[in-house]
Write a protein that holds these residues in place. Sequence first.
Motif, PDB file in Angstrom:
ATOM      1  N   ILE A  77      52.683 102.739  64.717  1.00  0.00           N
ATOM      2  CA  ILE A  77      54.017 102.733  64.981  1.00  0.00           C
ATOM      3  C   ILE A  77      54.460 101.407  65.868  1.00  0.00           C
ATOM      4  O   ILE A  77      55.257 100.626  65.864  1.00  0.00           O
ATOM      5  CB  ILE A  77      54.531 103.964  65.503  1.00  0.00           C
ATOM      6  CG1 ILE A  77      54.676 105.030  64.553  1.00  0.00           C
ATOM      7  CG2 ILE A  77      55.838 103.894  66.404  1.00  0.00           C
ATOM      8  CD1 ILE A  77      55.027 106.478  64.947  1.00  0.00           C
TER       9      ILE A  77
ATOM     10  N   GLN B  79      64.510  98.065  61.353  1.00  0.00           N
ATOM     11  CA  GLN B  79      63.982  99.206  62.013  1.00  0.00           C
ATOM     12  C   GLN B  79      64.758 100.753  61.629  1.00  0.00           C
ATOM     13  O   GLN B  79      65.900 100.533  61.455  1.00  0.00           O
ATOM     14  CB  GLN B  79      64.070  99.043  63.502  1.00  0.00           C
ATOM     15  CG  GLN B  79      63.468 100.234  64.465  1.00  0.00           C
ATOM     16  CD  GLN B  79      63.214  99.748  66.002  1.00  0.00           C
ATOM     17  OE1 GLN B  79      63.230  98.454  66.029  1.00  0.00           O
ATOM     18  NE2 GLN B  79      63.052 100.594  66.844  1.00  0.00           N
ATOM     19  N   GLU B  80      64.025 101.432  61.470  1.00  0.00           N
ATOM     20  CA  GLU B  80      64.444 103.111  61.177  1.00  0.00           C
ATOM     21  C   GLU B  80      63.736 103.761  62.137  1.00  0.00           C
ATOM     22  O   GLU B  80      62.645 104.182  62.118  1.00  0.00           O
ATOM     23  CB  GLU B  80      64.230 103.429  59.756  1.00  0.00           C
ATOM     24  CG  GLU B  80      65.014 104.849  59.348  1.00  0.00           C
ATOM     25  CD  GLU B  80      64.956 104.946  57.713  1.00  0.00           C
ATOM     26  OE1 GLU B  80      65.841 105.274  57.118  1.00  0.00           O
ATOM     27  OE2 GLU B  80      63.628 104.736  57.424  1.00  0.00           O
ATOM     28  N   SER B  81      64.733 104.442  62.988  1.00  0.00           N
ATOM     29  CA  SER B  81      64.100 105.482  64.018  1.00  0.00           C
ATOM     30  C   SER B  81      63.347 104.448  64.693  1.00  0.00           C
ATOM     31  O   SER B  81      63.540 103.518  65.453  1.00  0.00           O
ATOM     32  CB  SER B  81      63.427 106.641  63.468  1.00  0.00           C
ATOM     33  OG  SER B  81      64.336 107.417  62.622  1.00  0.00           O
ATOM     34  N   ASN B  82      61.796 104.979  65.044  1.00  0.00           N
ATOM     35  CA  ASN B  82      60.998 104.141  65.884  1.00  0.00           C
ATOM     36  C   ASN B  82      60.129 103.274  65.174  1.00  0.00           C
ATOM     37  O   ASN B  82      59.026 102.895  65.680  1.00  0.00           O
ATOM     38  CB  ASN B  82      60.456 104.823  66.917  1.00  0.00           C
ATOM     39  CG  ASN B  82      59.360 105.757  66.274  1.00  0.00           C
ATOM     40  OD1 ASN B  82      59.943 106.229  65.007  1.00  0.00           O
ATOM     41  ND2 ASN B  82      58.535 106.170  66.904  1.00  0.00           N
TER      42      ASN B  82
END
Length: 319
Positions: A38, A90-93
């Motif tokens: 991540i 970017q999607e969420s983190n």
Amino acid sequence: MAASDAGRHPQNVGCRTLSLSAHVGFDSLPDQLIRKSIKHGFCFNVLCIGETGIGKSALMSSLFNTNFEDCPSTHFLSSVRLRAQTYELQESNVLLKLTIVKTVGFGDQVNKADSYQPIVDYIDAQFEAYLEEELKVIRSLFSYHDTRIHVCLYFISPTGRSLKTIDLLTMRNLDSKVNIIPVIGKADSISKSELQEFKKKIMSELVSNGIRIYQFPTDDETISEINTMTNGYLPFAVVGSMEKVKIGNKMVRARQYPWGIVKVENESHCDTIKLRRMLCTNMEDLREKTRAYYESYRRCRLEKLGCRDIGPKNKSIRY
């Protein structure tokens, strides 16, 4: 280890399986990998092949719910070109570095016999760039921007008849280098009954011509059922739109015609959502398959350079 166990697992000869008397802590390794991944982010590279005006840009915008800026293409190029653009999403983190490569001028030439060659050269060039980085004395593959193509969306014109010669030639020359997912572009231009017959005809022609396309994996129990079902939808009938239309109280991506509205995200209207769902669900499998294609390219290149693996009797191993 018992003799019967050693026979079943020859690769583990000399390795003993022991039980722990108390918690150690290495069960946190998967969590460490997730955090590291991540933090570093992911990359995904899509190649869109299709005639000018088939809807490549509109589909990519619809798949990733954003508008990718793109300059209009011309029909008057003497040869096929490829245009690559990289975006950070970017999607969420989770950070995704997405590279979209599109053909420009594909199918516009009078002589289409070699239209596939610039595409083959481009895919090979990305393999070669990765190989050069891999062979450096001081290398940094972790931070290297991997541009190897993970999936090829091959756009088929909605003629309702059969695949064109250029389609067969191109896919036949690419199927050993990249994951091909065939899609019918602008699928709202033919009726549903014609579309179903067209799908069957396309799949039949691909099989009869020995062209291998990407099959969504069915060996993972968690996704085997949905993937088996989705393989039956190939080729995907897609519709893309960068415009939003107000329907009721909601703004939705759609194409508006005098006779009605085609909703991009309505699965009874087209397969765009199915394609998005399957790309995201199987993104890591596509990346793994790409590594396998790269290994084949790498082996051939190193063999040409005279490199050989040496076996136990100091003999070269051929694959």
